[in-house]
Design an enzyme around this catalytic site. Structure first.
Site, PDB file in Angstrom:
ATOM      1  N   CYS A 182      -3.125   7.451   7.981  1.00  0.00           N
ATOM      2  CA  CYS A 182      -3.619   6.262   7.881  1.00  0.00           C
ATOM      3  C   CYS A 182      -2.691   5.079   8.355  1.00  0.00           C
ATOM      4  O   CYS A 182      -1.320   5.345   8.490  1.00  0.00           O
ATOM      5  CB  CYS A 182      -4.066   5.850   6.251  1.00  0.00           C
ATOM      6  SG  CYS A 182      -5.064   7.061   5.561  1.00  0.00           S
ATOM      7  N   HIS A 219      -5.944  -0.710   4.998  1.00  0.00           N
ATOM      8  CA  HIS A 219      -5.283   0.533   4.865  1.00  0.00           C
ATOM      9  C   HIS A 219      -6.445   1.268   5.436  1.00  0.00           C
ATOM     10  O   HIS A 219      -7.308   1.856   4.929  1.00  0.00           O
ATOM     11  CB  HIS A 219      -5.250   0.983   3.407  1.00  0.00           C
ATOM     12  CG  HIS A 219      -4.517   2.395   3.403  1.00  0.00           C
ATOM     13  ND1 HIS A 219      -3.652   2.611   2.342  1.00  0.00           N
ATOM     14  CD2 HIS A 219      -4.821   3.469   3.959  1.00  0.00           C
ATOM     15  CE1 HIS A 219      -3.360   3.874   2.323  1.00  0.00           C
ATOM     16  NE2 HIS A 219      -4.111   4.517   3.379  1.00  0.00           N
ATOM     17  N   THR A 264       0.766  -1.080   0.091  1.00  0.00           N
ATOM     18  CA  THR A 264      -0.070   0.054  -0.005  1.00  0.00           C
ATOM     19  C   THR A 264       0.855   1.130   0.110  1.00  0.00           C
ATOM     20  O   THR A 264       1.989   1.380   0.879  1.00  0.00           O
ATOM     21  CB  THR A 264      -1.115  -0.228   1.250  1.00  0.00           C
ATOM     22  OG1 THR A 264      -1.900   1.059   1.083  1.00  0.00           O
ATOM     23  CG2 THR A 264      -0.209   0.173   2.671  1.00  0.00           C
TER      24      THR A 264
END
Lengths: 205, 161
Positions: free
Chosen positions: B29, B46, B23
Site C-alpha cells: 500500500c 492509505h 498510518t
C-alpha cells in the site's frame, strides 16, 4: 448451498475444520521426523475472520510477525499464509535447531527452518483439501517475510480483498516437552473458489 | 500537544497542526500525504490498489490511487486548502514477498506508486520527498507543523523525509 460473500456457515466451518484434521496426520509425521522428537501438531480452532480481527490476534499492525506465503492455483486460486508472532517463531526455530537464543536477524538457516514449517503446514492442509474436494491444486514454492503484521497481511487483503473481507483461519499449535508454539494458517481465496469448494460439499446446489 | 490521528487501510483523514497523522504497517500500500504549509493542514490517505476501473467492488474511493487522490484534494479544499501551495510526500509500495512467478499482483506496490505519481502530476502537486519500493513495511507519522514525515520500519533506524 449458497455462500454469503466471504462468510461461512457452521456446517461449512465444520467441513473446513475436518479437512484440517485430515491434514494434521501428515503434518505431525513430517514435523516429528524433521524435529527428531515426538511432536504434537494440532489445528485447534477454525474461524472465518475479518482481517482486522486477524491483526488483533497477532497483536496489532506494528507487532513483528514471521510469515510464510504460498500461492495455490489450478481449479481454485488462493493463498496460504502461515503467520506467527515473532517470539513464537523464535521458539519454533529454537525447537528445530535445538538452540536457546534470542533471535535478532534471522540467518538463512533459521529462515529456511521457518519456511519449511510453513510449507509442511500449508502443504498438508492443501493436500487434504484436494483429496476431500477432488479439486486439482498446485502450490508454488513458499516465500518468507519477517515484518510488521499489518504490512504482511495487506498482501492477501490486496489480492483477494475485492471479493470479501474475510479470511478462513486455522489456528495451529505445536507442542513438544519444552515448547508450546502457536501459529495461524490463513486461507484466502477468490470468492469463486470458495463456491467451488462448497459446491463439492453440497452437490445438490 | 496535539493528538495523533490514526488512518487505517483504505481510509483517509484530514489533520491540522498541532495534531499529527499516522498510518501503520504500509506494505505494498502507499501512504500519500498532501499538505499546505500556509495553513499547516494536511490529508493522509492509505491506498491499497492502483486502479478502481479494474475492480468491480470499487465503491470505497479511498482504496484506490486513481479515485483516492481526487477525494483527498476535495476534502482538503473543504478545509480551505487548494491551489499552488499544495505539496506531497509519499511512502510505501514495497514488495513484501519475492515471487519468481510473473504474477502482476506481486508488484502491486510498484503499480500503486506509479498511479499515485501520475495522479499527483495530473493535479500539479509537486512531490517533495518519497520513500518507496524495496521489500519492507513502513509506518509513517506526518507532522503538518513542519511538513516532516517520519518513517519507521522493523529493524531499521527511523528516518525523516
Amino acid at each position: 448451498m449458497g455462500l454469503d460473500k466471504g462468510d461461512f456457515n457452521d456446517v461449512q466451518k465444520d467441513i473446513l475444520k475436518e479437512i484440517g484434521n485430515i491434514g494434521i496426520g501428515s503434518a505431525t509425521t513430517a514435523m516429528s521426523f524433521m524435529f527428531h522428537s515426538k511432536l504434537t501438531v494440532d489445528f485447534t480452532k477454525v474461524l472465518a475472520l475479518e482481517f482486522d480481527e486477524v491483526l488483533r490476534l497477532l497483536g496489532g499492525e506494528d507487532e513483528l510477525a514471521v510469515s510464510v506465503l504460498s500461492v495455490f492455483e489450478g481449479d481454485a486460486d488462493g493463498m496460504l499464509l502461515f503467520i506467527m508472532k515473532k517470539d513464537q517463531a523464535d521458539n519454533l526455530v529454537n525447537m528445530m535447531m535445538q538452540t536457546h537464543e534470542q533471535i535478532e536477524g534471522y540467518s538463512d538457516m533459521q529462515q529456511s527452518a521457518v519456511k519449511e514449517t510453513g510449507n509442511i503446514i500449508g502443504g498438508s492442509y492443501l493436500a487434504a483439501l484436494e483429496s476431500f474436494t477432488g479439486l486439482k491444486l498446485r502450490l508454488t514454492p513458499p516465500q518468507i517475510c519477517i515484518d510488521m503484521a499489518g504490512a504482511i497481511l495487506s498482501v492477501p487483503v490486496i489480492q483477494f480483498g475485492q471479493t470479501g473481507d474475510k479470511a478462513f483461519l486455522v489456528e495451529s499449535s505445536f507442542d513438544d516437552e519444552e515448547y508450546d508454539i502457536n501459529g495461524f494458517l490463513l486461507m484466502v481465496s477468490e470468492f469463486d473458489s470458495y463456491e467451488k469448494m462448497c459446491a463439492v460439499f453440497f452437490p445438490e446446489g | 500537544m496535539g493528538d495523533t490521528i490514526k488512518v487505517g487501510i483504505a481510509d483517509y483523514a484530514i489533520c491540522k497542526s498541532p495534531d499529527m497523522v499516522t498510518t501503520i504497517g504500509l506494505g505494498s500500500c502507499v501512504g500519500v500525504v498532501i499538505y499546505d504549509q500556509m495553513t499547516k493542514t494536511c490529508g493522509l490517505i492509505h491506498v491499497m490498489l492502483p486502479d478502481s476501473t479494474r475492480i468491480r467492488a470499487n465503491s470505497n474511493k479511498a482504496k484506490f490511487a486513481d479515485t483516492g487522490i481526487p477525494l483527498l484534494l476535495e476534502e482538503l479544499k473543504k478545509k480551505g486548502c487548494s491551489g499552488r501551495g499544495l505539496r506531497a510526500k509519499i511512502a510505501g509500495g514495497a514488495k513484501m514477498f519475492e515471487f519468481t512467478t510473473n504474477n502482476n499482483a506481486t508488484n502491486v506496490g510498484e503499480q500503486n506508486v506509479e498511479m499515485v505519481l501520475t495522479q499527483l502530476k495530473k493535479f500539479g502537486i509537486p512531490v517533495m520527498a518519497k520513500d518507496v519500493g524495496l521489500n519492507f513495511g513502513r509506518t509513517v507519522l506526518f507532522d503538518p507543523s513542519d511538513a516532516s514525515m517520519k518513517i519507521t520500519a522493523a529493524g531499521k533506524p527511523p528516518k525523516v523525509i
